[in-house]
Scaffold this motif. Structure first.
Motif, PDB file in Angstrom:
ATOM      1  N   ASN A   1      14.095   2.927   8.996  1.00  0.00           N
ATOM      2  CA  ASN A   1      14.973   1.901   8.443  1.00  0.00           C
ATOM      3  C   ASN A   1      14.377   1.274   7.180  1.00  0.00           C
ATOM      4  O   ASN A   1      15.113   0.946   6.243  1.00  0.00           O
ATOM      5  CB  ASN A   1      15.246   0.823   9.482  1.00  0.00           C
ATOM      6  N   ALA A   2      13.056   1.093   7.171  1.00  0.00           N
ATOM      7  CA  ALA A   2      12.410   0.533   5.982  1.00  0.00           C
ATOM      8  C   ALA A   2      12.598   1.451   4.782  1.00  0.00           C
ATOM      9  O   ALA A   2      12.897   0.991   3.668  1.00  0.00           O
ATOM     10  CB  ALA A   2      10.921   0.317   6.254  1.00  0.00           C
ATOM     11  N   VAL A   3      12.434   2.752   4.998  1.00  0.00           N
ATOM     12  CA  VAL A   3      12.602   3.714   3.904  1.00  0.00           C
ATOM     13  C   VAL A   3      14.026   3.679   3.367  1.00  0.00           C
ATOM     14  O   VAL A   3      14.245   3.582   2.149  1.00  0.00           O
ATOM     15  CB  VAL A   3      12.258   5.144   4.376  1.00  0.00           C
ATOM     16  N   VAL A   4      15.002   3.747   4.256  1.00  0.00           N
ATOM     17  CA  VAL A   4      16.399   3.854   3.825  1.00  0.00           C
ATOM     18  C   VAL A   4      16.901   2.552   3.205  1.00  0.00           C
ATOM     19  O   VAL A   4      17.444   2.546   2.091  1.00  0.00           O
ATOM     20  CB  VAL A   4      17.303   4.264   5.002  1.00  0.00           C
ATOM     21  N   VAL A   5      16.714   1.445   3.909  1.00  0.00           N
ATOM     22  CA  VAL A   5      17.287   0.177   3.444  1.00  0.00           C
ATOM     23  C   VAL A   5      16.617  -0.312   2.169  1.00  0.00           C
ATOM     24  O   VAL A   5      17.277  -0.573   1.154  1.00  0.00           O
ATOM     25  CB  VAL A   5      17.204  -0.898   4.551  1.00  0.00           C
TER      26      VAL A   5
ATOM     27  N   GLY B   1       4.900   1.487   8.288  1.00  0.00           N
ATOM     28  CA  GLY B   1       4.530   2.641   9.098  1.00  0.00           C
ATOM     29  C   GLY B   1       3.134   2.512   9.663  1.00  0.00           C
ATOM     30  O   GLY B   1       2.896   2.786  10.847  1.00  0.00           O
ATOM     31  N   ALA B   2       2.199   2.072   8.828  1.00  0.00           N
ATOM     32  CA  ALA B   2       0.809   1.919   9.277  1.00  0.00           C
ATOM     33  C   ALA B   2       0.701   0.882  10.389  1.00  0.00           C
ATOM     34  O   ALA B   2      -0.091   1.042  11.332  1.00  0.00           O
ATOM     35  CB  ALA B   2      -0.078   1.522   8.097  1.00  0.00           C
ATOM     36  N   SER B   3       1.490  -0.179  10.310  1.00  0.00           N
ATOM     37  CA  SER B   3       1.426  -1.232  11.331  1.00  0.00           C
ATOM     38  C   SER B   3       1.872  -0.705  12.696  1.00  0.00           C
ATOM     39  O   SER B   3       1.336  -1.092  13.732  1.00  0.00           O
ATOM     40  CB  SER B   3       2.301  -2.424  10.929  1.00  0.00           C
ATOM     41  N   ARG B   4       2.837   0.214  12.691  1.00  0.00           N
ATOM     42  CA  ARG B   4       3.337   0.766  13.957  1.00  0.00           C
ATOM     43  C   ARG B   4       2.262   1.607  14.654  1.00  0.00           C
ATOM     44  O   ARG B   4       2.149   1.614  15.878  1.00  0.00           O
ATOM     45  CB  ARG B   4       4.589   1.624  13.706  1.00  0.00           C
ATOM     46  N   ILE B   5       1.487   2.327  13.852  1.00  0.00           N
ATOM     47  CA  ILE B   5       0.403   3.142  14.407  1.00  0.00           C
ATOM     48  C   ILE B   5      -0.735   2.250  14.878  1.00  0.00           C
ATOM     49  O   ILE B   5      -1.261   2.420  15.984  1.00  0.00           O
ATOM     50  CB  ILE B   5      -0.113   4.136  13.338  1.00  0.00           C
ATOM     51  N   TRP B   6      -1.119   1.290  14.053  1.00  0.00           N
ATOM     52  CA  TRP B   6      -2.268   0.438  14.352  1.00  0.00           C
ATOM     53  C   TRP B   6      -2.041  -0.382  15.616  1.00  0.00           C
ATOM     54  O   TRP B   6      -2.970  -0.595  16.401  1.00  0.00           O
ATOM     55  CB  TRP B   6      -2.547  -0.486  13.172  1.00  0.00           C
ATOM     56  N   LEU B   7      -0.816  -0.827  15.844  1.00  0.00           N
ATOM     57  CA  LEU B   7      -0.495  -1.614  17.033  1.00  0.00           C
ATOM     58  C   LEU B   7      -0.337  -0.758  18.285  1.00  0.00           C
ATOM     59  O   LEU B   7      -0.203  -1.291  19.386  1.00  0.00           O
ATOM     60  CB  LEU B   7       0.786  -2.420  16.807  1.00  0.00           C
ATOM     61  N   GLY B   8      -0.331   0.558  18.112  1.00  0.00           N
ATOM     62  CA  GLY B   8      -0.163   1.449  19.260  1.00  0.00           C
ATOM     63  C   GLY B   8       1.262   1.529  19.753  1.00  0.00           C
ATOM     64  O   GLY B   8       1.511   1.963  20.881  1.00  0.00           O
ATOM     65  N   HIS B   9       2.224   1.132  18.920  1.00  0.00           N
ATOM     66  CA  HIS B   9       3.632   1.195  19.301  1.00  0.00           C
ATOM     67  C   HIS B   9       4.239   2.563  19.018  1.00  0.00           C
ATOM     68  O   HIS B   9       5.303   2.895  19.541  1.00  0.00           O
ATOM     69  CB  HIS B   9       4.426   0.121  18.563  1.00  0.00           C
ATOM     70  N   HIS B  10       3.581   3.327  18.146  1.00  0.00           N
ATOM     71  CA  HIS B  10       4.070   4.655  17.794  1.00  0.00           C
ATOM     72  C   HIS B  10       2.900   5.601  17.542  1.00  0.00           C
ATOM     73  O   HIS B  10       1.799   5.167  17.170  1.00  0.00           O
ATOM     74  CB  HIS B  10       4.936   4.608  16.527  1.00  0.00           C
TER      75      HIS B  10
ATOM     76  N   THR C   1      10.668  -0.903 -12.024  1.00  0.00           N
ATOM     77  CA  THR C   1       9.356  -0.387 -11.619  1.00  0.00           C
ATOM     78  C   THR C   1       8.738  -1.261 -10.544  1.00  0.00           C
ATOM     79  O   THR C   1       8.191  -0.757  -9.552  1.00  0.00           O
ATOM     80  CB  THR C   1       8.418  -0.308 -12.832  1.00  0.00           C
ATOM     81  N   LEU C   2       8.820  -2.580 -10.725  1.00  0.00           N
ATOM     82  CA  LEU C   2       8.270  -3.502  -9.740  1.00  0.00           C
ATOM     83  C   LEU C   2       8.949  -3.319  -8.391  1.00  0.00           C
ATOM     84  O   LEU C   2       8.302  -3.351  -7.337  1.00  0.00           O
ATOM     85  CB  LEU C   2       8.430  -4.944 -10.219  1.00  0.00           C
ATOM     86  N   GLY C   3      10.265  -3.117  -8.402  1.00  0.00           N
ATOM     87  CA  GLY C   3      11.004  -2.918  -7.158  1.00  0.00           C
ATOM     88  C   GLY C   3      10.545  -1.682  -6.415  1.00  0.00           C
ATOM     89  O   GLY C   3      10.372  -1.700  -5.194  1.00  0.00           O
ATOM     90  N   TYR C   4      10.333  -0.594  -7.149  1.00  0.00           N
ATOM     91  CA  TYR C   4       9.845   0.635  -6.530  1.00  0.00           C
ATOM     92  C   TYR C   4       8.454   0.434  -5.924  1.00  0.00           C
ATOM     93  O   TYR C   4       8.164   0.914  -4.828  1.00  0.00           O
ATOM     94  CB  TYR C   4       9.799   1.762  -7.557  1.00  0.00           C
ATOM     95  N   ILE C   5       7.598  -0.263  -6.641  1.00  0.00           N
ATOM     96  CA  ILE C   5       6.235  -0.493  -6.154  1.00  0.00           C
ATOM     97  C   ILE C   5       6.246  -1.338  -4.886  1.00  0.00           C
ATOM     98  O   ILE C   5       5.590  -1.012  -3.887  1.00  0.00           O
ATOM     99  CB  ILE C   5       5.381  -1.169  -7.241  1.00  0.00           C
ATOM    100  N   LEU C   6       7.004  -2.436  -4.915  1.00  0.00           N
ATOM    101  CA  LEU C   6       7.064  -3.324  -3.754  1.00  0.00           C
ATOM    102  C   LEU C   6       7.670  -2.616  -2.547  1.00  0.00           C
ATOM    103  O   LEU C   6       7.184  -2.755  -1.419  1.00  0.00           O
ATOM    104  CB  LEU C   6       7.876  -4.577  -4.096  1.00  0.00           C
ATOM    105  N   ALA C   7       8.736  -1.848  -2.780  1.00  0.00           N
ATOM    106  CA  ALA C   7       9.372  -1.110  -1.682  1.00  0.00           C
ATOM    107  C   ALA C   7       8.402  -0.084  -1.107  1.00  0.00           C
ATOM    108  O   ALA C   7       8.299   0.076   0.118  1.00  0.00           O
ATOM    109  CB  ALA C   7      10.640  -0.424  -2.168  1.00  0.00           C
ATOM    110  N   GLY C   8       7.660   0.610  -1.987  1.00  0.00           N
ATOM    111  CA  GLY C   8       6.703   1.611  -1.527  1.00  0.00           C
ATOM    112  C   GLY C   8       5.596   1.011  -0.687  1.00  0.00           C
ATOM    113  O   GLY C   8       5.228   1.552   0.369  1.00  0.00           O
ATOM    114  N   ILE C   9       5.071  -0.128  -1.129  1.00  0.00           N
ATOM    115  CA  ILE C   9       4.006  -0.801  -0.371  1.00  0.00           C
ATOM    116  C   ILE C   9       4.527  -1.259   0.987  1.00  0.00           C
ATOM    117  O   ILE C   9       3.867  -1.073   2.019  1.00  0.00           O
ATOM    118  CB  ILE C   9       3.456  -1.998  -1.173  1.00  0.00           C
ATOM    119  N   TYR C  10       5.710  -1.861   0.982  1.00  0.00           N
ATOM    120  CA  TYR C  10       6.302  -2.334   2.237  1.00  0.00           C
ATOM    121  C   TYR C  10       6.505  -1.183   3.222  1.00  0.00           C
ATOM    122  O   TYR C  10       6.182  -1.294   4.410  1.00  0.00           O
ATOM    123  CB  TYR C  10       7.631  -3.019   1.945  1.00  0.00           C
TER     124      TYR C  10
END
Length: 228
Positions: free
Chosen positions: A153-157, A182-191, A168-177
């Motif tokens: 959902n983060a990627v698509v929306v 994704g990293a947070s889902r792995i780190w928390l052990g939810h995925h 350019t700023l929008g692309y950078i912010l969206a990419g970081i988010y």
């Protein structure tokens, strides 16, 4: 003496370029979906990606602290509908007002619908179990694991919003988010890592399809941005 229409010779080539762009986007989307299927197959068959899944989960488990877990949980909660919907709505309504067009709202709403439906249907179809709660941070989640809905959902929306804003700023912010979600889902052990990888891949596939379908409209929205 007849005068030649300067647009006459360019129109066919423009249409040809648009057709090639559409075909290319659709083919790339199909490749990304196929890669996602291969990722799932390798993981469920006990391949090297399954080993990587367990290694990253174990590393995340050993790396956690209570303070950091609270911050990462706060961040990952932004990916829920309760937080994502108001943020995305505000960004898109502002853009629609600035462009004097309903298209940003229509395209974003359609994109979000496709994303949510894909996540729900694929999860229920495959039914992959999540990591054991022993390795996860509460509150626990019980829905099937593949693909990661937060990530997809983060990627698509926010990907389509970045495309609509075309900065350019929008692309950078969206990419970081997107990467951090994704990293947070792995780190928390939810995925598992492969759940998140599939979310990135399938989400990118949807962006390619949507941008191919709505490219003339997206191009006009971009043009409006530079003429105002």
């Amino acid at each position: 003496m007849k005068t030649q229409n300067p647009h006459a010779t360019h129109a066919p080539s423009a249409r040809s370029y648009s057709a090639r762009r559409t075909v290319t986007h659709i083919l790339l989307a199909a490749v990304l979906v196929a890669i996602s299927a291969l990722v799932y197959r390798n993981t469920t068959a006990g391949g090297w990606l399954a080993e990587l899944d367990h290694q990253l989960l174990e590393h995340s488990y050993n790396d956690r602290s209570n303070t950091l877990a609270k911050w990462v949980t706060w961040y990952t909660n932004i990916g829920t509908t309760a937080f994502t919907a108001p943020i995305a709505t505000a960004l898109v309504v502002w853009l629609a007002w600035a462009k004097r067009s309903w298209w940003p709202i229509v395209i974003t709403a359609l994109s979000a619908t496709c994303s949510v439906l894909t996540t729900t249907l694929v999860k229920e179809w495959l039914g992959r179990p999540r990591p054991e709660h022993t390795f996860a941070v509460a509150p626990f989640e019980y829905a099937p694991s593949f693909p990661s809905g937060h990530t997809l959902n983060a990627v698509v929306v926010f990907g389509i919003i970045a495309i609509l804003y075309a900065s350019t700023l929008g692309y950078i912010l969206a990419g970081i988010y997107i990467l951090l979600m994704g990293a947070s889902r792995i780190w928390l052990g939810h995925h598992w890592f492969t759940d998140v990888l599939a979310g990135w891949l399938i989400g990118a596939a949807w962006l390619l399809v949507i941008s191919a379908i709505f490219w003339p409209i997206l191009r006009n929205i971009r043009a409006t941005r530079h003429t105002r």
